[in-house]
Design a protein around this motif. Structure first.
Motif: not given
Ligand SMILES: O=C(NCC(=O)N1CCC[C@H]1C(=O)O)OCc1ccccc1
Length: 709
Positions: A18-28
């Motif tokens: 979670d970046f300041h309310g934004i969800t970021i995926q990091d599949p690798y």
């Protein structure tokens, strides 16, 4: 070209942040572990795809042979006097590492002082720096293996050329400074680093300390003489003043051109050496400007600074009256030119190097008054290196430009006039550079800013909008790309009718700190706009067309390539990203990445995250609306601990996932991971030639280069 099948790398969809309310995926995310079997398998599968493709180029051997032949010319470094002897670097042509020679005088028969080629079979051990004692009797060597930033310090007796028993380990980003009595040695190391590091680990480099080593003892007895437990990011560097009385300490916390400046009067110390933390005087105790020591006369110190001078100036500070109200300007900031380097020579002179529209100019100034005395006659190009100390009466300097391999000049400074003479003139076999020309143009970027660009090509080139272009850039960290000689570029110009174009985009130091600020943090997109505008300029001026352009850059320049190719896949035929910073949300978590937040910002901060996420190459890969993605070659190496390979691995896994299955994607999307190699420094000649051959082969295959003899 036949469509390539890409290895299906596992995607772990459960990894999100979670970046300041934004969800970021990091599949690798799993590719961040260099030691896992899965990562090693991924690397092997990628090399199994990229190497055969590159070797499929029909003229690869011809390019390799021609490159080797052009490369094979003797290269000399500037002589520098240490104690009673002269030293200089030399490479006969194809030696993996340059050799340091010594001579009793400039006419004497040179003898080998250090030959790093004897340090390893494949030339992967390099000497990254040397430091002599004032009397030239001892020399400290900083050695690197496989291009890692980790160093081992060893010591040589210059007279006997025998190694001393002293060996210093866990050294990184370190100063090298002997005490005036030759009995002690200051250096930096990371005591908390793991023992088995060799440059393949990604651990953060924090809590660097300054140590005092007493010659003849074991490193385990060394004394910590400066440490910053409350500021684990800080790094320091010790140096001894010209007069030998003061120990200066520069402290920095990032790549921002600012530093604290502490000092210690060593005369208050007996020869029993240092026994603990040094009680430094904190002359400058804030990170508001750069203070770069030039020399001192008693307590009056001369510094190069960017304080209230974004193009730098020279000031004096009297340690007896250290208040800023007593500081004096010796050489004021130039209205347009950047003051790049200053050296005190012949006791009373300053050699001052300026950059005027990305070309160097060099002057003699008077140390006492700052008054300009003489101008060196220079052609259009760069001063590569300069050797000369306060105690010397002459200087040696190397001049280089796109079409001139470095040439060494010698100049006496015993009079106010300068009459330099050529000391070494390096010649290239088989190339008549008079068939080529360099021009400098100023084109408009997206926001109207005028950007300088060097363009180098054959004189008889047709303006038919179809010439291949090698568009190279960097754009960051206050680094200026002034003209320099490159065999690989010359081969591209000569044998492929190529054009080498170098735009001096913002983020660099070409016009001082304002230029740097114009291309960093929330203005980082200006670098990409400048680079994109360069390509558009070359197309509209009928030099070339999109499909013939290869964009290329290394490290921060690898970020440039990733960002531009993601944003404008229609504008380029190919991209080659070398050791790039590509995961902009996580770069600060690995090795020395935390040092780069001064240019990039940090995703831990909301405001920074909001501009970073917009250009981060790993997070902006998308299918082109029309047409296909350019051919892409991402290069990295297993011992790159400046920019960990994980950036390139994660980016290429993402590119192949998003674009690799599309039927219209016939341009190759390749990752090449070199072994026993690092970020670039210290790379042996054999590996450099192989690497450049592969680059040119890739450009030939993907932008239709046609060989001409
Ligand atoms: O990280 C950098 N420099 C910046 C750097 O290497 N960068 C910045 C971005 C990626 C990479 C590059 O462009 O080469 O230098 C580390 C260092 C060396 C000596 C003393 C203190 C600290």
């Amino acid at each position: 070209s036949a469509k390539l099948e890409y290895p299906a790398a596992r995607r772990d969809e459960t990894v999100t942040n979670d970046f300041h309310g934004i969800t970021i995926q990091d599949p690798y995310r799993w590719l961040e572990d260099p030691d896992s079997t899965e990562t090693k398998t991924f690397v092997n599968e990628q090399n199994a795809l990229s190497n055969p493709y590159i070797h499929s180029y029909q003229h690869r051997e011809l390019v390799n042979k021609t490159l080797t032949k052009m490369w094979n010319y003797p290269k000399f470094g500037c002589p520098h006097k240490r104690g009673p002897r002269y030293f200089y670097g030399h490479n006969s042509g194809l030696q993996n590492q340059s050799v340091t020679y010594m001579m009793d005088d400039l006419e004497a028969e040179p003898q080998i002082f250090i030959d790093p080629n004897t340090f390893s079979e494949d030339g992967t051990v390099s000497v990254s720096s040397k430091k002599f004692t004032k009397d030239g009797s001892l020399c400290a060597l900083s050695l690197s293996s496989s291009g890692s930033d980790w160093k081992t310090i060893k010591f040589i007796n210059v007279e006997t050329k025998e190694y001393l028993p002293d060996v210093l380990k866990k050294v990184k980003f370190s100063c090298l400074a002997f005490t005036p009595d030759n009995k002690g040695f200051f250096y930096n190391c990371f005591p908390s680093a793991a023992d088995n590091h060799e440059g393949e680990e990604v651990d953060q480099n924090l809590n660097q300390k300054l140590f005092f080593h007493r010659m003849g003892t074991d490193q385990s007895e060394d004394i910590i003489c400066a440490e910053f437990p409350d500021n684990p990011h800080w790094m320091s560097a010790a140096s001894v003043s010209d007069c030998q009385n003061y120990l200066l300490l520069e402290i920095s916390e990032s790549c921002k051109p600012v530093n604290k400046l502490y000092y210690y009067d060593m005369r208050s110390h007996g020869s029993e050496g240092f026994t603990g933390l040094i009680p430094f005087i904190k002359l400058i105790d804030k990170f508001d400007a750069e203070y770069d020591y030039i020399t001192n006369e008693g307590t009056v110190f001369t510094f190069k600074t960017n304080l209230d001078a974004s193009r730098y100036r020279v000031i004096t500070i009297d340690f007896e009256n250290p208040g800023p109200e007593n500081w004096k300007t010796l050489i004021p900031e130039h209205p347009t030119d950047v003051l790049e380097n200053i050296t005190c020579v012949n006791q009373n002179k300053l050699i001052v190097i300026y950059m005027h529209d990305v070309k160097n100019e060099m002057y003699v100034h008077d140390l006492a008054t700052g008054e300009r005395k003489a101008k060196f006659p220079l052609e259009v190009g760069s001063i590569g290196s300069l050797s000369g100390r306060k105690e010397d009466t002459e200087i040696f300097y190397s001049f280089t430009s796109f079409l001139a391999p470095s040439r060494i000049y010698r100049c006496s400074l015993t009079t106010d006039s300068v009459t330099p003479a050529i000391f070494r003139d390096n010649q290239i076999a088989g190339i008549d550079v008079s068939n080529f020309e360099t021009s400098q143009v100023f084109y408009s970027s997206k926001d109207g800013t005028k950007i300088p660009m060097f363009i180098v090509h054959r004189k008889d080139l047709p303006r038919d909008g179809n010439n291949p272009v090698w568009l190279y850039g960097y754009g960051g960290f206050n680094i200026s790309l002034t003209p320099y000689f490159s065999i690989s570029r010359l081969l591209y110009l000569k044998h492929f009718n190529g054009i080498f174009a170098l735009p001096n985009i913002r983020g660099g130091g070409e016009y001082g700190e304002e230029w740097h600020k114009g291309g960093k943090l929330d203005k980082k997109q200006n670098c990409f706009d400048d680079f994109i505008s360069a390509a558009e300029y070359l197309i509209q001026e009928k030099y070339t067309q999109a499909s013939r352009i290869t964009i290329n850059g290394g490290s921060n320049g690898g970020l440039l390539v990733g960002a531009c190719i993601n944003q404008r896949p229609d504008l380029f035929g190919a991209g080659i990203s070398d050791v790039g910073v590509l995961d902009m949300l996580r770069f600060h978590k690995f090795t020395i990445g935390h040092y780069w937040v001064s240019d990039y910002g940090c995703s831990d901060n909301k405001e920074d995250f909001e501009y970073i996420i917009k250009y981060s190459p790993l997070h902006t890969v998308k299918e082109p609306i029309i047409g296909q993605f350019p051919a892409l070659l991402v290069c990295t190496a297993d011992h790159d601990d400046r920019v960990a390979p994980l950036h390139s691995l994660k980016y290429m896994a993402t590119v192949q996932h998003v674009l690799g299955k599309s039927e219209k994607q016939t341009n190759p999307l390749l990752l090449q991971v070199e072994c026993k190699a690092g970020h670039g420094a210290g790379k042996p000649t054999a590996k450099i030639i192989e690497e450049v051959t592969d680059k040119i082969a890739f450009m030939a295959l993907t932008t239709g280069l046609e060989w001409r003899d």
